[in-house]
Design an enzyme around this catalytic site. Structure first.
Site, mmCIF file in Angstrom:
data_model
loop_
_atom_site.group_PDB
_atom_site.id
_atom_site.type_symbol
_atom_site.label_atom_id
_atom_site.label_comp_id
_atom_site.label_asym_id
_atom_site.label_seq_id
_atom_site.Cartn_x
_atom_site.Cartn_y
_atom_site.Cartn_z
ATOM 1 C CB SER A 129 41.747 17.706 26.075
ATOM 2 O OG SER A 129 40.391 17.353 26.249
ATOM 3 C CE1 TYR A 146 42.307 12.106 25.691
ATOM 4 C CE2 TYR A 146 41.042 13.861 26.732
ATOM 5 C CZ TYR A 146 41.687 13.343 25.632
ATOM 6 O OH TYR A 146 41.732 14.069 24.458
HETATM 7 P P1 NDP Z 1 43.073 10.067 16.486
HETATM 8 O O1 NDP Z 1 42.745 8.801 17.181
HETATM 9 O O2 NDP Z 1 42.603 10.313 15.102
HETATM 10 O O3 NDP Z 1 44.639 10.349 16.526
HETATM 11 C C1 NDP Z 1 45.481 9.890 17.527
HETATM 12 C C2 NDP Z 1 46.847 9.766 16.916
HETATM 13 O O4 NDP Z 1 47.798 9.367 17.918
HETATM 14 C C3 NDP Z 1 46.903 8.703 15.826
HETATM 15 O O5 NDP Z 1 47.612 9.251 14.744
HETATM 16 C C4 NDP Z 1 47.670 7.552 16.461
HETATM 17 O O6 NDP Z 1 48.393 6.879 15.444
HETATM 18 C C5 NDP Z 1 48.580 8.309 17.418
HETATM 19 N N1 NDP Z 1 49.057 7.536 18.556
HETATM 20 C C6 NDP Z 1 48.339 6.985 19.571
HETATM 21 N N2 NDP Z 1 49.140 6.335 20.437
HETATM 22 C C7 NDP Z 1 50.405 6.484 19.961
HETATM 23 C C8 NDP Z 1 51.668 6.033 20.405
HETATM 24 N N3 NDP Z 1 51.811 5.316 21.524
HETATM 25 N N4 NDP Z 1 52.759 6.356 19.675
HETATM 26 C C9 NDP Z 1 52.639 7.088 18.533
HETATM 27 N N5 NDP Z 1 51.460 7.549 18.075
HETATM 28 C C10 NDP Z 1 50.358 7.236 18.774
HETATM 29 O O7 NDP Z 1 42.482 11.183 17.468
HETATM 30 P P2 NDP Z 1 42.530 12.774 17.469
HETATM 31 O O8 NDP Z 1 43.055 13.306 16.206
HETATM 32 O O9 NDP Z 1 41.211 13.186 17.944
HETATM 33 O O10 NDP Z 1 43.569 13.044 18.651
HETATM 34 C C11 NDP Z 1 44.770 13.770 18.496
HETATM 35 C C12 NDP Z 1 45.072 14.498 19.793
HETATM 36 O O11 NDP Z 1 44.056 15.458 20.032
HETATM 37 C C13 NDP Z 1 45.102 13.582 21.021
HETATM 38 O O12 NDP Z 1 46.126 14.007 21.889
HETATM 39 C C14 NDP Z 1 43.744 13.842 21.645
HETATM 40 O O13 NDP Z 1 43.753 13.583 23.016
HETATM 41 C C15 NDP Z 1 43.569 15.309 21.338
HETATM 42 N N6 NDP Z 1 42.204 15.784 21.438
HETATM 43 C C16 NDP Z 1 41.215 15.350 20.591
HETATM 44 C C17 NDP Z 1 39.947 15.866 20.697
HETATM 45 C C18 NDP Z 1 38.832 15.486 19.793
HETATM 46 O O14 NDP Z 1 37.694 15.928 20.014
HETATM 47 N N7 NDP Z 1 39.058 14.677 18.784
HETATM 48 C C19 NDP Z 1 39.596 16.854 21.724
HETATM 49 C C20 NDP Z 1 40.694 17.228 22.554
HETATM 50 C C21 NDP Z 1 41.938 16.708 22.403
HETATM 51 P P3 NDP Z 1 48.682 5.268 15.512
HETATM 52 O O15 NDP Z 1 47.407 4.615 15.888
HETATM 53 O O16 NDP Z 1 49.179 4.934 14.153
HETATM 54 O O17 NDP Z 1 49.753 5.116 16.549
#
Ligand code: NDP
Length: 255
Positions: free
Chosen positions: A145, A158
């Site tokens: 991130s 985070y």
């Molecule tokens: P989303 O909330 O769209 O995606 C998060 C994903 O993680 C979902 O598919 C969710 O699926 C899954 N997830 C969460 N907890 C668990 C768990 N315990 N086990 C399995 N799957 C899990 O957010 P983003 O696409 O934005 O985030 C994706 C990654 O990118 C993250 O690591 C985030 O920190 C990182 N990121 C995002 C940024 C942004 O601006 N959006 C910036 C920097 C980093 P489900 O709920 O079905 O479990």
């Protein structure tokens, strides 16, 4: 050179691949020819992601998994091997945030963010290692991130998890280079997903601050992550390991 980016016959796991950045990466990998195993907790989102990938002509499957548990990470790798017979690429993308001031977190909230964002990547990488050894090498892509680099008042756990992700990447890269396993981190800027739609509700002025600070003049989209995923998963990146690559529209380059 085109062949260097070809992933035909490769098998990739994307944790959190049922939406947002994970699905953006899974889509790129599928378009380059890889078979996909998606892992997420929500069965409905998993099924929709598989359908979307299949609509592109890809081979895809999903496992309902909470990757905070070691047993779930082991079962995820086993499911990919069972379904596709090999494992070449692991994208550790699952992530959550709980936005509070540092003094207000409970120990359980701290643990939940660290377990989801950082420990899961360690556990899944550890579980994937024997399969990658067997395949003669592999690629691990960890999602960091901007908060791997910068601090934010509302993101103590985070930021700690995402800073840790960069150091975990370097440790795995140095340990497993001898096994032809390359491990890199991608550091997304501000991307329009469910996660940041929630952040924009919680943090006043965030939307405008991101626009003003991002040289590209826009928020990123999940589709912006297809290219980096394909590159890091492919033989084009065989000499790239231990890197933390921003995909941020220039956000981290602007002082
Ligand atoms: P989303 O909330 O769209 O995606 C998060 C994903 O993680 C979902 O598919 C969710 O699926 C899954 N997830 C969460 N907890 C668990 C768990 N315990 N086990 C399995 N799957 C899990 O957010 P983003 O696409 O934005 O985030 C994706 C990654 O990118 C993250 O690591 C985030 O920190 C990182 N990121 C995002 C940024 C942004 O601006 N959006 C910036 C920097 C980093 P489900 O709920 O079905 O479990």
């Amino acid at each position: 050179m085109t062949k260097a980016f070809d992933l035909t016959g490769r098998v990739a796991i994307v944790t959190g691949g049922n939406g947002g950045i994970g699905l953006g990466m899974a889509t790129g990998l599928a378009q380059a020819g890889a078979a996909l195993m998606i892992a997420g907790r929500n069965a409905g989102k998993n099924a929709a992601a598989v359908k979307a990938l299949e609509a592109l002509g890809a081979t895809a499957a999903a496992v309902e998994a909470d990757v905070t548990a070691q047993a779930a990470c082991k079962a995820l790798i086993a499911a990919a091997l069972d379904r596709f017979g090999r494992l070449d690429v692991l994208v550790n993308n699952a992530g959550i945030n709980i936005r509070k001031q540092p003094q207000d977190y409970t120990p359980e909230e701290w643990k939940s963010v660290l377990d989801t964002n950082l420990t899961s990547a360690f556990l899944c990488s550890q579980a994937a290692y024997p399969a990658m050894l067997k395949a003669g090498g592999g690629k691990i892509i960890n999602i960091g991130s901007m908060l791997s680099i910068f601090g934010a008042a509302f993101a103590g756990p985070y930021g700690a998890s995402k800073g840790g992700m960069v150091q975990l990447t370097k440790a795995l890269a140095t340990a497993w280079a001898k096994d032809n396993i390359q491990v890199n981190a991608v550091l997304p800027g501000w991307i329009d997903t469910d996660l940041t739609r929630a952040a924009r509700k919680d943090v006043a002025g965030l939307h405008e601050r991101v626009l003003a600070r991002t040289p590209a003049g826009r928020w990123g989209n999940p589709a912006d992550f297809a290219g980096i995923a394909v590159f890091l998963a492919s033989s084009a990146a065989d000499f790239v390991t231990g890197a933390a690559i921003p995909v941020d529209g220039g956000y981290s380059s602007q002082g």
